[in-house]
Design an enzyme around this catalytic site. Sequence first.
Site, short mmCIF file in Angstrom:
data_model
loop_
_atom_site.label_atom_id
_atom_site.label_comp_id
_atom_site.label_asym_id
_atom_site.label_seq_id
_atom_site.Cartn_x
_atom_site.Cartn_y
_atom_site.Cartn_z
N HIS A 137 0.85 -1.30 -0.03
CA HIS A 137 -0.19 -0.04 -0.02
C HIS A 137 1.02 1.30 0.10
CE1 HIS A 137 -4.17 1.98 1.49
NE2 HIS A 137 -3.42 2.85 0.61
N HIS A 139 1.73 4.79 -1.50
CA HIS A 139 1.48 6.06 -2.53
C HIS A 139 2.87 6.69 -2.94
CE1 HIS A 139 -2.66 6.77 -1.03
NE2 HIS A 139 -2.39 6.20 -0.06
N LYS A 220 -6.59 -0.16 -8.86
CA LYS A 220 -6.90 0.26 -7.44
C LYS A 220 -8.25 0.93 -7.61
CE LYS A 220 -7.02 1.55 -3.25
NZ LYS A 220 -6.10 2.93 -2.79
N HIS A 222 -10.89 3.44 -5.46
CA HIS A 222 -10.63 4.24 -4.30
C HIS A 222 -11.92 5.04 -4.49
CE1 HIS A 222 -9.34 7.20 -1.65
NE2 HIS A 222 -8.27 6.29 -1.27
N HIS A 249 -10.44 0.48 -1.63
CA HIS A 249 -10.67 1.31 -0.52
C HIS A 249 -12.29 1.62 -0.77
CE1 HIS A 249 -9.74 5.48 1.40
NE2 HIS A 249 -11.08 5.34 1.10
N HIS A 323 -6.98 13.45 2.20
CA HIS A 323 -8.18 13.45 1.25
C HIS A 323 -8.63 14.73 0.77
CE1 HIS A 323 -8.14 9.01 1.49
NE2 HIS A 323 -8.02 9.30 2.50
#
Length: 576
Positions: A137, A139, A220, A222, A249, A323
């Site tokens: 995981h 980024h 992915k 999300h 996610h 976020h």
Amino acid sequence: MSFELTRRQYADLYGPTTGDSIRLADTELFLEIEKDLTVYGEEVVFGGGKVIRDGMGQNGQVTRDEDVPDTVITNAVILDYTGIYKADVAIRDGHIIKIGKAGNPQITDGVDIVIGASTEIIAGERKILTAGGVDTHIHFISPDQVPTALTSGVTTMVGGGTGPAEGTKATTVTPGKWHIQRMLQATEGMPINIGLFGKGHASAVEPLAEQIRAGAIGLKVHEDWGSTTSSIDNSLKVADEYDVQVAIHTDTLNECGFVEDTIRAIGGRVIHTFHTEGAGGGHAPDIIKIAGLPNVLPASTNPTLPYTRNTIEEHLDMLMVCHHLNPDIPEDVAFADSRIRAETIAAEDVLQDLGIFAITSSDSQAMGRVGEVITRTWQVADKMKKQRGVLKDPAGGAHGSEDSDNFRLKRYVAKYTINAAIAQGMADSIGSVEEGKFADLVLWDPAFFGVKPELVLKGGQIAYALMGDANASIPTPQPRTMRPMFAAFGKAVQQSSITFLSQAAIDAGVPEELGLQKVIRAVSGIRSLSKADLKYNDATPDIQVDPETYKVTVDGEDVTCEPADVLPMAQRYFLF
């Protein structure tokens, strides 16, 4: 003529042996050696007046063409899902070729690793050897994450991103062919194994499939891009066609459906769930229940591991930044608050201890800390021993003596090594200390286990090491810090690290098109996986969450724990 040594004398000379115990760092976890593949009285040790000399422990007649190893790690204690034991480890052409007894068969019986003039020696006496960690995981926000991960013992980074763009700061996505191929080229000079996720969000299949053919090893899904049931279904259709993984996610706000709708969209197909507890994101308040499904490979990220008195307080600000939320907008604050629940976070440690959650990872710079996956995994293990006692194998298997922690140690080491590799289709190459695997290995002083490695090997060559002042007369003067070694420079980087691609990308000639020089391996065997394939972490109970109190139950039993006030492997080891 035999000579008797006390266990203490023997351990000082050759390292501990069968039945001896080693304390891991400053935890209450104790490793017990289950077997010793070396031969008493015939141990190989390097140094002045020692054994590994021409005509003694070294055979001076064999050439490298006669399968002599390039490197032997002597008398190391191996901690792996395959066992906890002592052995010599032979490395050749960047791979582990034999685990057993090293020496010279001309003078010693039982030798299955021949030391020759072509062999380098790494002293493993009184050290612990593990596989390099696999962080699923990532980024890819900053290149500085790579040395930080390596110096913690992580040798593989799987995730997505393009740098500090808003999409990357929130989601592990490298969107589209152009970004995927630029990131593959950018990581050519980094001494770490890499795999990239594409963006799993499209109402048609082809925009997803073209990313796999461009070099992504998975997709992915999300919530910040819209974790809709159609995105989930289309991503899984593409994954089934190309044998790649889908990481997810889920939808915190339950805009597109509830956890039951997501489960229906998944439709029994294998999927890798990120931060399955939910503080990192996912259906509020009950995404955690998905961890009990046989087709779900559930992971935690390290911000909530272990649960401490500070966990809740630090999460709100982290979430707002990661976020792209606005603290002046009440709805944004409510969104953040909905994800942070003490009750489900308190259950998470226990679910890890029960082998229900199977993987630990970082969520690097996006609420997680890339250099703390290994440390926090062992902090959870220590906390659970203190709160829940010695962990027994429910299957009744033998794992050392009655009061040893070996079963718990195998369960926890698997979380950031073999299980992470299995989930991403990489386990044929990495994730364990086994013959045939790429020699991504980490050597630890037991007093610093899980905190600061002594050596990190990439593809059999030392990439990072604890090293003193370069102008000193010996290697050990202070300040001793983790520093890059020769595998981290020049063309050695390409020979000592792997770029993982889809088989479709390899067949399409992507490595040749981009001029990739790293070792190229295809991910494989993913779509046939189930949770039963994960090592020591395959439990599939019924998990429920009370929608009013957020209380978590496993097969009808309440699951919770107290927050820790003090942790091991923390301030005792770090000034900052």
